[in-house]
Enzyme design. Sequence first.
Site, short mmCIF file in Angstrom:
data_model
loop_
_atom_site.label_atom_id
_atom_site.label_comp_id
_atom_site.label_asym_id
_atom_site.label_seq_id
_atom_site.Cartn_x
_atom_site.Cartn_y
_atom_site.Cartn_z
CG ASP A 39 -0.85 -20.81 1.31
OD1 ASP A 39 -0.41 -20.54 2.44
OD2 ASP A 39 -0.26 -21.54 0.48
CG ASP A 59 -13.30 -8.17 1.72
OD1 ASP A 59 -13.16 -7.31 2.61
OD2 ASP A 59 -13.70 -7.90 0.56
CE LYS A 93 2.84 -18.48 0.03
NZ LYS A 93 2.28 -19.83 0.18
CG ASP A 136 -7.73 -5.56 1.42
OD1 ASP A 136 -8.75 -5.06 1.91
OD2 ASP A 136 -7.55 -5.72 0.20
CE1 TYR A 193 -3.13 -3.07 1.10
CE2 TYR A 193 -4.48 -1.16 0.60
CZ TYR A 193 -4.35 -2.52 0.78
OH TYR A 193 -5.46 -3.33 0.64
C1 IPM Z 1 -10.43 -1.94 3.06
C2 IPM Z 1 -10.56 -1.51 1.63
C3 IPM Z 1 -9.40 -0.59 1.27
C4 IPM Z 1 -8.11 -1.39 1.43
C5 IPM Z 1 -9.47 0.06 -0.11
C6 IPM Z 1 -10.76 0.79 -0.31
C7 IPM Z 1 -8.30 0.98 -0.35
O1 IPM Z 1 -10.63 -2.61 0.80
O2 IPM Z 1 -10.52 -1.07 3.94
O3 IPM Z 1 -10.28 -3.12 3.33
O4 IPM Z 1 -7.66 -2.04 0.47
O5 IPM Z 1 -7.55 -1.35 2.50
MN MN Z 2 -10.64 -4.51 1.85
#
Ligand code: IPM
Ligand code: MN
Length: 366
Positions: free
Chosen positions: A221, A249, A189, A245, A138
């Site tokens: 993984d 999710d 990793k 990140d 990032y």
């Molecule tokens: C998150 C989002 C952000 C990230 C994006 C919007 C830059 O996906 O907060 O997880 O990748 O961190």
């Molecule tokens: Mn995200």
Amino acid sequence: MAREHAIAVIPGDGIGEEVINEGLKVLRALAQIYGFKLRTTSYPWGADHFLKTGVMMPDSALDEYRQHAAVYLGAIGDPRIEVGLLERAIIAGLRFKLDLYVNLRPIKLYDARFCPIKDKKPADVDMVVVRENTEDAYIGIGGHFKQGTQDEVAIATMLYTRKGCERAVRYAFELAKGRKRRKVTLVDKANAVRPQDLWTRTFAEVAKDYAGIETDHAYIDAACMWLVKNPESFDVCVMPNIFGDIFTDLGAMVQGGMGIAASGNLHPGKTSMFEPIHGSAPKYRGKNVANPLAAINAAGMMLDYLGEKEAATTLESAIASLLTSGRIRSLGAGDHPTSEIGDLVTAEVRQIAAMPAGEPAAARRS
Ligand code: IPM
Ligand code: MN
């Protein structure tokens, strides 16, 4: 004199404003109940403002945020704007410029019916991810060479510092001290990306300061595999930014979806930022269908950070009670109007706060 908390509010794009309004509704009720004051300043950053003025988020805003205890952010992203431009300027801008080095993401299942994995119960899904938040891919070191040609080269640099690893890892161990399981899993990793053994070594060294905490390790993984197969094996996990990140999710789905997952971007002791994990969902904008629970949950994390522990606990119980009792039927969009969920949570926190102290949690289900 009443405690006062200054909050900078950035509703942002898409459903951001609607979900933040519900979060503020709940926060105001809790402030009234627990006798603290909220002083909010709203900022217009987002796609509409950018299209009108050309301004994404001025640096002067950062000095203003530093005068607040926290930033409460809705969502950023709009299909009319170049991919990632506003997200990098505003979300990543806040994380990097305020040095919010921990992205704290709880993964907690409130009721078995929200879990897509067969036979998993709330006791099986109760972990917190400590995502390093200021380094890794990032940082923006890299770019394109001969862009748009057949000879194009693209470089993105994954960068880790000892200091960056250590402060995230230490935060994870401190967090584990206050939890039932007292376990920290390092996710990296380092088998394939050898420089990541900086994480492995830093983790091993920091662990020596925490004798009572169990430690574990998984490659990213395998960690994804375990998250689906045996989510109960995780308590606190710490990992580099980009893995965090992705992993969170997946974690959000395991706990029932983006409608509930929240995060705190923290620099302990300094202005920190709280937001739902979900994006701006432009297609739902203005329709009163988005589920605001993730934003409300983020408000709860903010209260905890601000030291309003009682208010945070009451909010947590209210959400749990509404979900387990089925009064909030789903975590998806469209099953309840956005404002109805804010109203339900507000009524529930009032009811819980009015109950005599020590009342068993089960009695709270009306
Ligand atoms: C998150 C989002 C952000 C990230 C994006 C919007 C830059 O996906 O907060 O997880 O990748 O961190
Ligand atoms: Mn995200």
